[in-house]
Design an enzyme around this catalytic site. Structure first.
Site, PDB file in Angstrom:
ATOM      1  N   ILE A  33       1.009  -0.960  -0.094  1.00  0.00           N
ATOM      2  CA  ILE A  33      -0.033   0.102   0.014  1.00  0.00           C
ATOM      3  C   ILE A  33       1.122   1.191  -0.030  1.00  0.00           C
ATOM      4  O   ILE A  33       1.785   1.035   0.738  1.00  0.00           O
ATOM      5  CB  ILE A  33      -0.880  -0.006   1.215  1.00  0.00           C
ATOM      6  CG1 ILE A  33      -1.685  -1.160   1.373  1.00  0.00           C
ATOM      7  CG2 ILE A  33      -1.655   1.275   1.531  1.00  0.00           C
ATOM      8  CD1 ILE A  33      -2.718  -1.302   0.488  1.00  0.00           C
ATOM      9  N   HIS A  34       0.463   2.311  -0.675  1.00  0.00           N
ATOM     10  CA  HIS A  34       1.243   3.410  -0.562  1.00  0.00           C
ATOM     11  C   HIS A  34       0.491   4.551  -1.114  1.00  0.00           C
ATOM     12  O   HIS A  34       1.285   5.705  -1.112  1.00  0.00           O
ATOM     13  CB  HIS A  34       2.978   3.596  -1.247  1.00  0.00           C
ATOM     14  CG  HIS A  34       2.822   3.401  -2.641  1.00  0.00           C
ATOM     15  ND1 HIS A  34       2.558   2.598  -3.649  1.00  0.00           N
ATOM     16  CD2 HIS A  34       2.719   4.509  -3.324  1.00  0.00           C
ATOM     17  CE1 HIS A  34       2.681   2.504  -4.768  1.00  0.00           C
ATOM     18  NE2 HIS A  34       2.829   3.935  -4.950  1.00  0.00           N
TER      19      HIS A  34
END
Ligand code: UD1
Ligand code: UDP
Length: 396
Positions: A228-229
């Site tokens: 995730i980012h």
């Protein structure tokens, strides 16, 4: 040909690797400029070491900050470098702040701008990458699209010089030259996806070099890989917590491996405190970002991939791993259309439900021809040589 390549963020190092090799094999002179947007060893050095990308001649050391800080400082640093180096082209990748700053610096110095992975659109201008994509394409002289759908996006925006109608370019029959390039509407050329080149090029060596499965005591297909980012998933504490809860719920059923982008590490510390991750009850292995070789092995052996990364969505498709994308929209529509990727938004329940569906899904395999033939980098070199009409100078 004298090429200044501008990179700054993790996915750009990976995309640049096959292209740098192709340029070197054709005896072109490549000068790499690292903007310094990503700087932790696990976000930068590891890729230069592993993928044999030429050592940057310049590192602008811009570091982290707001969009204006980052873009503005890269722009200022690059102008000086480009005036000094006088390249035949400036080569840019993808959609980061490093990309758009490179495009602006070059076009204002009248240096031909060449954009690899152009034409990609999510049609959401609230996403910073979408702004970077649109602006970069608009000032690019040659736009190398990774897929036919990306060529179609540019056609809809009024670009007319589309080689081979958006299908993979036929190098023997290039109908445009640099004289055809009009202000603001570059030549569009589908060479396929350089990430596919990278995946093919490094798969075997990754198997040899990576010991990540043993290190983490993982068995093939018996874990979920998560990354995730995106700002919309990490900058809002409520959204981030939902996603973490979704992964936590999945980890009741199977191990979740979560190489954590520094943006997420910092957000968690800021919103929930440094002890928060110790309170996660279940079976989530949180590790620092891994090298590309380790990532390829983790991806290939995952049961399901859960991500909001553009590159990881592609790679899931390359390796036939069912993918759940924690977003409402993706610019990478091929994998969704062919059934290997599903968009689930960010609620804990939807993430869990989509994981269950993905795990039990058995989509029809339609092949990978939408990403080209794994020779995008070679095609790139040939097309640029022809369009720019730049003779190959052998460097001593
Ligand atoms: C950037 C790109 C995004 C790309 C992603 C790849 C933009 C606008 N975004 O997002 O398109 O998908 O890279 O990973 O260009 N940080 C560190 N160490 C590092 C790098 C970052 O600690 O080496 C932390 C900093 O707190 C920084 C934050 O991560 O503020 C975000 O980094 P930044 O480069 O601004 O954006 P990314 O989220 O990495
Ligand atoms: N990647 C990696 N190590 C990690 C996470 C990702 O090598 O810990 C690779 C991944 O295989 C893909 C690329 O980084 O090739 C994707 O980069 P990222 O997710 O940072 O950015 P995006 O593709 O979303 O722009």
């Amino acid at each position: 040909m004298r090429v200044v390549t501008i990179v700054g963020a993790r996915p750009q190092f990976i995309k640049a690797a096959p292209v740098s090799i192709a340029l070197a094999l054709s005896h072109h002179n490549e000068i790499v400029v690292h903007t310094g947007q990503h700087y932790d060893p696990s976000m930068s050095d590891v890729f230069f070491d592993e993928l044999c990308i030429p050592t940057p001649k310049y590192n602008l050391g811009v570091g982290s900050g707001g969009h204006a800080f980052q873009t503005g400082n890269i722009l200022i640093g690059l102008e000086e470098v480009l005036i000094k180096e006088k390249p035949d082209i400036v080569l840019l990748y993808g959609d980061t702040n490093s990309t758009v700053a490179g495009a602006l610096a070059a076009v204002k110095l009248h240096i031909p701008v060449v954009h690899i992975e152009g034409g990609v659109r999510s049609y959401d201008m609230c996403v910073p990458e979408e702004v970077n994509r649109v602006l970069t394409d608009r000032v690019s002289h040659i736009i190398f699209v990774p897929t036919k759908s990306a060529a179609g996006n540019l056609k809809n925006e009024g670009y007319e010089l589309i080689l081979n109608n958006g299908d993979i370019v036929d190098i023997e029959n290039l109908i445009y030259s640099k004289d055809d390039i009009k202000q603001g509407f570059g030549i569009v050329c589908n060479i396929g996806d350089v990430m596919y080149d990278a995946a093919l090029m490094f798969s075997e060596i990754a198997k040899e070099k990576s010991g990540i499965l043993e290190e983490l005591n993982l068995k093939s297909k018996q874990y979920v890989l998560a990354t995730i980012h995106r700002p919309q998933n990490t900058d809002d504490a409520k959204v981030l917590l939902e996603i973490i809860n979704g992964l936590d719920k999945i980890s009741e059923k199977t191990t979740v491996v979560f190489p954590m982008h520094p943006r997420v590490q910092k957000a968690i510390n800021q919103y929930f405190g440094t002890d928060f991750l110790n309170t996660i009850k279940r079976n989530i292995i949180i590790i620092n970002p891994v090298s590309y070789f380790d990532m390829l092995i983790l991806e290939k052996n995952a049961g399901v991939i859960i991500t909001d990364s553009g590159g990881v969505q592609h790679e899931a498709a390359f390796y036939k791993i069912p993918c759940v994308t924690v977003l409402d929209k993706t610019p990478w529509i091929e994998s969704v259309e062919n059934g290997w990727n599903r968009l689930c938004g960010t609620s804990c329940e939807e993430i869990y439900n989509s994981y269950v569906i993905a795990k039990n899904s058995n989509p029809i395999w339609k092949g990978l021809s939408c990403y080209g033939y794994g020779d995008a980098a070679k095609r790139f070199v040939k097309v640029v040589e022809r369009i720019m009409n730049i003779a190959v100078k052998k460097e001593n």
